[in-house]
Structure formats: structure tokens, C-alpha cells
Design a protein around this motif. Structure first.
Motif, mmCIF file in Angstrom:
data_model
loop_
_atom_site.group_PDB
_atom_site.id
_atom_site.type_symbol
_atom_site.label_atom_id
_atom_site.label_comp_id
_atom_site.label_asym_id
_atom_site.label_seq_id
_atom_site.Cartn_x
_atom_site.Cartn_y
_atom_site.Cartn_z
ATOM 1 N N ALA A 107 20.572 -34.000 54.321
ATOM 2 C CA ALA A 107 20.032 -33.520 55.592
ATOM 3 C C ALA A 107 20.396 -34.416 56.774
ATOM 4 N N LEU A 108 20.912 -35.609 56.482
ATOM 5 C CA LEU A 108 21.166 -36.565 57.560
ATOM 6 C C LEU A 108 22.628 -36.949 57.721
ATOM 7 N N ASN A 109 23.460 -36.614 56.734
ATOM 8 C CA ASN A 109 24.823 -37.144 56.730
ATOM 9 C C ASN A 109 25.905 -36.078 56.578
ATOM 10 N N MET A 110 27.083 -36.406 57.119
ATOM 11 C CA MET A 110 28.293 -35.730 56.693
ATOM 12 C C MET A 110 28.821 -36.507 55.497
ATOM 13 N N VAL A 111 29.146 -35.805 54.426
ATOM 14 C CA VAL A 111 29.479 -36.466 53.165
ATOM 15 C C VAL A 111 30.862 -36.021 52.700
ATOM 16 N N ILE A 112 31.771 -36.963 52.620
ATOM 17 C CA ILE A 112 33.106 -36.649 52.103
ATOM 18 C C ILE A 112 33.012 -36.463 50.591
ATOM 19 N N THR A 113 33.587 -35.394 50.096
ATOM 20 C CA THR A 113 33.563 -35.142 48.660
ATOM 21 C C THR A 113 34.836 -34.411 48.256
ATOM 22 N N GLU A 114 34.981 -34.215 46.977
ATOM 23 C CA GLU A 114 36.190 -33.553 46.493
ATOM 24 C C GLU A 114 35.980 -32.046 46.419
ATOM 25 N N THR A 115 37.067 -31.297 46.389
ATOM 26 C CA THR A 115 37.020 -29.859 46.139
ATOM 27 C C THR A 115 38.215 -29.484 45.284
ATOM 28 N N GLY A 116 37.963 -28.635 44.325
ATOM 29 C CA GLY A 116 39.062 -28.170 43.484
ATOM 30 C C GLY A 116 39.630 -26.846 43.955
ATOM 31 N N ALA A 117 39.189 -26.397 45.142
ATOM 32 C CA ALA A 117 39.568 -25.064 45.620
ATOM 33 C C ALA A 117 41.068 -24.924 45.821
ATOM 34 N N ALA A 118 41.703 -25.968 46.371
ATOM 35 C CA ALA A 118 43.141 -25.871 46.645
ATOM 36 C C ALA A 118 43.932 -25.683 45.349
ATOM 37 N N LYS A 119 43.569 -26.460 44.325
ATOM 38 C CA LYS A 119 44.248 -26.302 43.041
ATOM 39 C C LYS A 119 43.877 -24.981 42.380
ATOM 40 N N ALA A 120 42.617 -24.550 42.585
ATOM 41 C CA ALA A 120 42.155 -23.313 41.959
ATOM 42 C C ALA A 120 42.872 -22.091 42.519
ATOM 43 N N VAL A 121 43.346 -22.187 43.761
ATOM 44 C CA VAL A 121 44.090 -21.073 44.354
ATOM 45 C C VAL A 121 45.261 -20.675 43.461
ATOM 46 N N ALA A 122 45.908 -21.693 42.873
ATOM 47 C CA ALA A 122 47.095 -21.433 42.060
ATOM 48 C C ALA A 122 46.779 -20.618 40.813
ATOM 49 N N LYS A 123 45.510 -20.645 40.347
ATOM 50 C CA LYS A 123 45.157 -19.841 39.176
ATOM 51 C C LYS A 123 45.154 -18.358 39.510
ATOM 52 N N ALA A 124 44.848 -18.044 40.777
ATOM 53 C CA ALA A 124 44.889 -16.648 41.215
ATOM 54 C C ALA A 124 46.232 -16.297 41.830
ATOM 55 N N LEU A 125 46.864 -17.288 42.481
ATOM 56 C CA LEU A 125 48.171 -17.098 43.124
ATOM 57 C C LEU A 125 49.153 -18.133 42.582
ATOM 58 N N PRO A 126 49.763 -17.886 41.445
ATOM 59 C CA PRO A 126 50.664 -18.869 40.829
ATOM 60 C C PRO A 126 51.812 -19.296 41.747
ATOM 61 N N GLU A 127 52.201 -18.430 42.693
ATOM 62 C CA GLU A 127 53.313 -18.772 43.584
ATOM 63 C C GLU A 127 52.994 -19.940 44.511
ATOM 64 N N LEU A 128 51.708 -20.298 44.628
ATOM 65 C CA LEU A 128 51.321 -21.427 45.472
ATOM 66 C C LEU A 128 51.026 -22.688 44.666
ATOM 67 N N ALA A 129 51.325 -22.668 43.389
ATOM 68 C CA ALA A 129 51.073 -23.838 42.530
ATOM 69 C C ALA A 129 51.821 -25.049 43.061
ATOM 70 N N GLY A 130 51.101 -26.170 43.205
ATOM 71 C CA GLY A 130 51.709 -27.416 43.655
ATOM 72 C C GLY A 130 51.969 -27.508 45.143
ATOM 73 N N LYS A 131 51.616 -26.486 45.912
ATOM 74 C CA LYS A 131 51.923 -26.474 47.346
ATOM 75 C C LYS A 131 50.736 -26.881 48.227
ATOM 76 N N LEU A 132 49.543 -26.981 47.629
ATOM 77 C CA LEU A 132 48.353 -27.221 48.446
ATOM 78 C C LEU A 132 47.583 -28.452 47.973
ATOM 79 N N THR A 133 47.052 -29.200 48.930
ATOM 80 C CA THR A 133 46.081 -30.245 48.649
ATOM 81 C C THR A 133 44.759 -29.838 49.299
ATOM 82 N N GLY A 134 43.666 -30.523 48.938
ATOM 83 C CA GLY A 134 42.382 -30.115 49.504
ATOM 84 C C GLY A 134 41.356 -31.228 49.464
#
Length: 481
Positions: free
Chosen positions: A329-356
Motif C-alpha cells: 500500500a505504500l511502495n512501488m515494488v520492482i518484481t519479475e514477470t514471466g509474461a514476456a516469455k509466456a507470450v512465446a507459448k501462444a505465439l512461437p514466432e516471438l520466441a526469444g524476441k522479448l524481455t520483461g
């Protein structure tokens, strides 16, 4: 006043089509069911902002009147798109003859619904579970399609059932439940708008006999996130009455991560366990697919500014994850997300092209994804925005991609959005092959809508949708805020 009168006259027609014919009417995907007079007027005004085409009640009111007389079978009908197509293509054809031809597959079938009912069990009743419940209750209609039969939770207190009903009724972010809710502690049931939901207390997904409650071949939606792989989720399949399982989180191992609109056709009858990926993956993958098909994505970075979630601490305390133990409730918190890598599971053509990466911020709902992309083809801000606006209206991704170009929108304006993500056109930055897109998404409700779409695909209960194809819009007027 005349427009209000037309809208008032549309309400009983919309209700009759829904109750007697199993027909769901909408305007550019926004349902008209149970809308007030002002709600119908706002939906027409919104259509103008979306498509730059005026949608007149003088056109849609008679269209609804004819639809009500055609004795239709179950269908999903977009009134705005149908009206646009009539103006563009009908010529001298009367409205009735046009609609008879356009809806020929369901004309005269009076409520006939070939969809079989599928029992649904919600395992877990937290933020996503309760919103999915609201959507299923809203879609209950004539009893065909997805039928919410039960929820499974761990008993938390002596008055657990009353608390569950109260949390379904009231929501600090999404407002009050639209309708009536009754709790029966003798039968352990919650009845919401006539939908009777059995509450089952259990902490073991493998030992429940659902058939004892008349539930068979059920689709279990696991909202707990406790199990992410095939072995863990497979426990549900050991319970009597369960046929398939859907996880409302990214899966691990070889499980199919499905983003509806992208790879939902990959679901086969043999898939006993499927996952609906994450809210962020659902928000960004449709936009990335559209951009990649038109301009090509060489590489890019996805930064999500995400509302805090229940796995964070309200005040500083121990947390197994880095930084998440600090006050949400008080902070902006840097954390990880697997969304960029997960995109490739639905769109294989973008595998290895995105960081997140991701930053959690002190808001309870609605997030924004910033897509910083290098394209294969040079373009302009205007070209990209026109393309994405068109995709939001006239493509197979129109249920996933929304578009807005209002100068004053902020995060709370997107609470309750039913699209996976909304492109903020005014925020788009483009310099030749460098493109930055801002995509808003209701990480709770928009994601829940995507979950229900995957459920409908798994159960095979989608009603026919009309018009099957769009006409190219003709008349243009300036966009409004």
C-alpha cells in the motif's frame, strides 16, 4: 427526449430476445442485457468514439424490433456491426429481408439452443473466482452453456457461508452484484439471480464426490494457484464427476497456456488440463500478434505497471519473494514477470524476441503494459493507431483488443473492461521502426472474461455470432472524448 424514448422502447425487446430466444445483443461487444435507458444511450455514444461512425438509435431501434419478430434461435448479435453492414450493403433491400438473409441459420428456430449444458465447479473463491462467478451468473440465460453448480473452499469460520455470500454481493473495486443473493445455511447453498450454487468445504481436490450433488462431467476451474503442473492439477480428475480442469494462472511443464483469440483453437477434446495463462500475457499477446503480422517485431521489452495483488504484504513483513514483503500500500515494488516469455507459448514466432519486468504499484486494480518494440518495417503513429483501431472493431481479435484516444483517461476508467487490453492511442510513440505502445488492462475483470471465453471453448458452448463478417465502414465523423 426522443432518444430516451427510443432507448426505453429497446429495453423490453432486448429482454425478450434474451429470455425467449437465448439471444444476447451487444454494441461492439458491450452487452445490452439488463442495461438502463442511460446505459443504452452511453453504449451508442461509445460506438461513435470507437469507430468514428455515428450509431443512431433511429437505426438500431427498428433493427431490434425486426429481430424480435424473427423467432430467432440462440445467437450472439452485435447490433452496431449489423447496422453498419445494413447501411453499407443492403441497397434497396428492406431491413427485414436483409436480417432474414443475414441470420438465416437461426431465423424461425425460436430459442432453439443446440449447446449442451456443462457443469462448472469453481475451486477457490477469491478475486478471480468471484468475478468468474458473476460472469457465469450473468450468462445463465435459459440454462444452456456453462452452468455454475458449485464452489469449493476451505471453511474459514462458523459464519463462513454468510461471508462468502457477502463477498459475492459486495466488491470494493467492481461494485455491488447486480441482482439478488440468498444464503441457505441448511443446504450450504448460495442462490444468485436464481442460480443455485452448492458450497462444498474441502482441502483435498482428489476426494470430493461431485456426483452426490448431481454434478457430472464437470469443468473444474482452479483459482487457487496452489498447483501449476499436470501432477498437482491432475488431483481434480480423481474426484467423481470431474471431466476437465482449467487453471487461472500460467501453467508449468507441458500444459497448454491458452490466450483466447490467439491459440484457443489448440484446445483438443483430449486436453484434460488447460491453463489460461496470466492477466498480463492475455493483455499483451493479442496486441503483439497484431503488430507482428502487420509490421514485424524484431525484438522488444515489456514493462508492466501492475496493481498490487493478494500475495504481497499490506505492511512490511517476511515474504519468500524478493521485495514483496514490503508494504504494497505504500511502495512501488520492482518484481519479475514471466509474461514476456509466456507470450512465446501462444505465439512461437516471438520466441526469444522479448524481455520483461514489472513494477507493482499501490492501486487495487487495473494495470498498464508498456511495449517498447523494434519493428521490421518503418511506420508512423497514425498508421499504427488506425490499424489497431480497425483490429479492435473488424478482426478476429475484437474481443481481446480495445482502443481509446481520449486525452483524460486514467487507470480507474478501465475498471470493468471486458477486453483483454486497451491500446491508448494518444500515448503511442513511433519513430520509424521504433514503436512504444501503452496497453491498459483490468487485470481482474478483463482477465476473468478471457477465462470464461476459454471455458466456453473447452465446453464447446459458443452460440453462433452475427454478423459473421463485417462491412467496411463508410461515413466518418470526428472522434470524441
Amino acid at each position: 427526449m426522443s432518444r430516451e424514448a427510443l432507448a426505453e422502447g429497446m429495453i423490453p425487446l432486448i429482454g425478450r430476445l434474451y429470455r425467449e430466444n437465448n439471444v444476447v445483443t451487444s454494441i461492439h461487444g458491450r452487452s445490452l442485457i439488463n442495461k438502463s435507458t442511460m446505459g443504452i444511450l452511453k453504449a451508442h455514444r461509445f460506438a461513435r468514439r470507437m469507430s468514428k461512425e455515428e450509431l443512431l438509435l433511429e437505426e438500431t431501434a427498428p433493427l431490434l424490433g425486426v429481430l424480435a419478430e424473427l423467432d430467432l434461435g440462440a445467437a450472439s448479435i452485435d447490433v452496431a456491426r449489423l447496422a453498419q453492414k445494413y447501411k453499407a450493403e443492403a441497397g434497396e433491400t428492406s431491413l427485414e429481408n436483409f436480417l432474414r438473409a443475414e441470420l438465416a441459420d437461426v431465423v424461425g428456430k425460436r430459442g432453439a439452443d443446440e449447446r449442451r449444458s456443462t457443469d462448472v465447479v469453481l475451486y477457490g473463491f477469491g478475486r478471480i473466482g468471484r468475478l468468474v462467478a458473476r460472469l457465469l451468473i450473468e450468462k445463465a440465460g435459459g440454462g444452456h452453456g456453462l452452468c455454475l453448480r458449485a464452489i469449493v473452499v476451505r471453511k474459514g469460520a462458523a459464519n463462513d457461508l454468510m461471508k462468502r455470500g457477502s463477498l459475492l454481493r459486495r466488491d470494493s473495486v467492481h461494485g455491488s452484484f447486480e441482482g439478488s443473493i440468498q444464503v441457505d445455511e441448511e443446504t450450504n447453498t448460495i442462490t444468485a439471480n436464481g442460480v443455485r450454487i452448492q458450497v462444498i468445504y474441502s482441502d483435498d481436490p482428489a476426494s470430493i464426490d461431485y456426483t452426490a450433488y448431481g454434478i457430472n462431467d464437470a469443468l473444474v476451474v482452479d483459482n487457487t494457484g496452489r498447483w501449476r503442473d499436470e501432477e498437482g492439477l491432475g488431483q481434480h480428475l480423481k474426484s467423481k464427476g470431474v471431466a476437465r480442469v482449467l487453471l487461472t494462472a500460467p501453467g508449468k511443464g507441458g500444459l497448454k497456456n491458452i490466450v483466447h483469440g490467439i491459440n484457443h483453437t489448440d484446445i483438443s477434446p483430449d486436453d484434460a488440463i488447460v491453463t489460461a495463462a496470466s492477466c498480463t500475457t492475455n493483455a499483451i499477446t493479442p496486441v503483439l500478434k497484431a503488430i507482428n503480422e502487420e509490421f514485424g517485431v524484431v525484438h522488444g521489452h515489456v514493462e508492466t505497471v501492475h496493481s498490487f495483488t493478494n500475495d504481497q504484504n499490506l505492511i512490511d513483513n517476511f515474504h519468500k519473494g524478493d521485495r514483496r514483503g514490503r508494504s504494497a500500500a505504500l511502495n512501488m515494488v520492482i518484481t519479475e514477470t514471466g509474461a514476456a516469455k509466456a507470450v512465446a507459448k501462444a505465439l512461437p514466432e516471438l520466441a526469444g524476441k522479448l524481455t520483461g519486468s514489472s513494477i507493482r504499484v499501490p492501486t487495487p486494480d487495473v494495470s498498464i503494459a508498456i511495449l517498447n518494440l523494434t519493428l521490421a518495417k518503418e511506420t508512423t503513429k497514425e498508421e499504427v493507431n488506425d490499424y489497431l483501431r480497425s483490429m479492435s472493431l473488424h478482426s478476429t481479435l475484437r474481443k481481446q483488443i480495445d482502443y481509446i484516444d481520449s486525452p483524460d483517461v486514467v487507470s480507474t476508467d478501465f475498471v470493468g473492461s471486458r477486453r483483454a487490453g486497451t491500446v491508448d492511442g494518444l500515448a503511442t510513440i513511433c519513430n520509424d521502426t521504433n514503436l512504444v505502445l501503452y496497453v491498459w488492462y483490468d487485470n481482474e475483470f478483463g482477465y476473468s472474461c478471457q477465462v470464461v471465453r476459454v471455458m466456453e471453448e473447452m465446453a464447446g458452448v459458443n452460440a453462433p455470432s452475427f454478423p459473421a463478417k463485417d462491412a467496411v465502414p463508410t461515413a466518418k465523423v470526428p472522434a470524441t472524448v
